[in-house]
Design an enzyme around this catalytic site. Structure first.
Site, PDB file in Angstrom:
ATOM      1  N   THR A 102       0.950  -1.784   0.227  1.00  0.00           N
ATOM      2  CA  THR A 102      -0.246   0.004   0.275  1.00  0.00           C
ATOM      3  C   THR A 102       0.715   1.011  -0.458  1.00  0.00           C
ATOM      4  OG1 THR A 102      -1.953   1.097   0.959  1.00  0.00           O
ATOM      5  CG2 THR A 102      -0.454   0.622   2.277  1.00  0.00           C
ATOM      6  N   CYS A 150      -3.397   7.842   7.365  1.00  0.00           N
ATOM      7  CA  CYS A 150      -3.808   6.297   6.804  1.00  0.00           C
ATOM      8  C   CYS A 150      -3.235   5.498   7.975  1.00  0.00           C
ATOM      9  CB  CYS A 150      -4.346   6.463   5.696  1.00  0.00           C
ATOM     10  SG  CYS A 150      -5.509   7.515   4.931  1.00  0.00           S
ATOM     11  N   HIS A 204      -5.431  -0.804   4.448  1.00  0.00           N
ATOM     12  CA  HIS A 204      -5.879   0.193   4.254  1.00  0.00           C
ATOM     13  C   HIS A 204      -6.793   1.547   4.558  1.00  0.00           C
ATOM     14  CE1 HIS A 204      -3.542   4.043   2.116  1.00  0.00           C
ATOM     15  NE2 HIS A 204      -4.146   4.934   2.443  1.00  0.00           N
TER      16      HIS A 204
END
Ligand SMILES: [Fe+2]
Ligand SMILES: [Fe+2]
Lengths: 149, 294
Positions: A22, A28, A45
């Site tokens: 990711t 995040c 994610h």
């Protein structure tokens, strides 16, 4: 082969040639879990801690939030044969950009799971990778530093 | 040794700002802008007209029927929305070149600029400001200085990063220290050369809040905040990563609490994919699934 996990996205795999990746985690959080015996791994994610922020969006896409996404991540891995007590959990992301965190803690609040390895907070941008063949998990920052978790 | 003379010389070769976009800039937030006035601005530029129709028909706007004419687009989207599209499609040409000093990915700066425009627009909506098109435009153009400074930053990248790492300075400060000038100052100069409206020029010049005047216009603060939030979102980071100073005072100033920002980030996450299609950054939508927009 790289399997890309997008924003608010989840991927699981038991194929040894796969590496789950990711990219560019800011505030995040990327969560990677792995069962070394079953050789099953998954990556989530998510953007924000709590689905109470917007229940209808959480219903459309549970991977946006930690509280709806993380249970799914575990469940999907169980369905490929992973077992809870063997799962290793690693976490990266949750950067803060406002100097004093008491003002704004999305980055920090995003981070609230029991874990075995982490690279969280600060002001780094991170790419998180999990190799399904070995369970090796590492973080790459924008300046190309690599840390194993 | 300062690179200022060389940098200033490169400003002499600045390409013109696309005429149609320039005229559109003057119309943003003009009260009682007529549809006819707007059609007059674009109708002689076929490339922009085509672009406007393509964008207006993209999923981002979620219009139910297909649009074939400028007139129809105006009626369905409204003048302010259309101005945004015109300015963005004019600006696409400027941002077509890579900016290797800042982004290793070719369209990095365009992606960042579009993101910032959309984020500014969302913030303006959250704060119930009437001037959403102004906010969008300012977000879209805030980093134009990087178009010119990129080559110089690329040459001195190692030295700039060393200042970032050893002194903990944000990237634009380190830029100033090594090159003698930063992208906000150069952007301000470009805005002068291109005859941007004063207010827009000042946003570009001050978006890193590096002097007291920076705090005198709410629009500057809003663009600063949009810039920080876009970085936090993380998906279009440049080579400098997150070497950026956010000013928490700005949040207080606007009375935004953490939960408000979470909502804005969430909303941004939902429009982000469609928006990339909208601006020609990727071919088709995939990834985030969200039905709501607006
Ligand atoms: Fe900037
Ligand atoms: Fe920026």
């Amino acid at each position: 082969m790289d399997i890309v996990v997008g924003v608010a996205d989840l991927k699981v795999s038991n194929r040894p040639e796969h590496v789950l990746v990711t990219h560019a985690l800011g505030s995040c959080i990327g969560v990677a879990i792995y069962d070394p015996l079953a050789r099953v791994g998954g990556m989530l994610h998510f953007m924000l801690p709590e689905s109470s922020l917007d229940l209808s969006r959480a219903q459309e896409n549970p991977y946006m939030f930690a509280d709806t996404g993380v249970p799914r991540l575990f469940r999907e891995c169980y369905s490929l044969g992973a077992q809870k007590q063997r799962l290793r959990v690693k976490v990266a992301g949750g950067s803060q950009l406002f100097g004093r965190p008491e003002h704004f803690q999305v980055g920090r609040r995003n981070y609230n799971v029991l874990i075995h390895g982490e690279d969280v907070g600060g002001n780094k941008a991170r790419t998180l990778c999990l190799e399904i063949a070995t369970g090796k998990t590492w973080v790459r920052t924008t300046d190309n530093q690599i840390y194993e978790l | 040794m300062s690179l200022i003379p060389q940098i200033l010389r490169s400003l002499k070769n600045l390409p013109p700002f696309p005429m149609v976009a320039q005229r559109a800039l003057m119309l943003v937030n003009k009260p009682e802008l007529s549809i006819q006035e707007l059609v007059e601005v674009i109708k002689f530029d076929p490339a922009i007209t085509a672009n406007v129709l393509r964008i207006a028909n993209s999923a981002y706007f979620g219009l139910r029927r297909e649009i074939h004419s400028l007139h129809q687009a105006l009626l369905l989207l409204g003048t302010q929305e259309l101005l945004k599209i015109i300015i963005a499609s004019g600006a696409t040409r400027l941002f077509a070149n890579a900016t290797p000093g800042y982004f290793s990915e070719r369209h990095g700066l365009w992606r960042h600029s579009v993101s910032c425009g959309l984020m500014a627009d969302l913030l303006a909506r959250e704060l119930t400001w009437a001037e959403r098109a102004t906010c969008f435009t300012a977000g879209l153009l805030h980093d134009i200085g990087k178009l010119v400074l990129s080559l110089f930053v690329d040459q001195k990248f190692a030295a700039i990063m060393e200042v970032v790492e050893t002194q903990g300075k944000p990237f634009h400060r380190a830029e100033k220290e090594i090159l003698g000038v930063d992208h906000a100052e150069i952007g301000g100069e470009m805005a002068r050369i291109w005859d941007f409206p004063d207010r827009l020029r000042l946003v570009i010049r001050h978006h890193h809040l590096d002097c007291p005047e920076s705090f005198s216009d709410n629009l500057v603060l809003l663009i600063h905040l949009a810039d920080v939030l876009v970085l936090m979102f993380g998906q279009n980071l440049g080579r400098e990563g997150l070497a950026y100073d956010g000013y928490p005072e700005v949040l207080k100033h606007f009375g935004l609490r953490e939960r408000d920002l979470e909502k804005i980030l969430l909303h941004f996450g939902c429009i982000w994919n469609d928006a990339q299609v909208f601006f020609g950054l990727i071919g088709s939508a995939h990834g985030l699934q969200c039905a709501h927009r607006g």
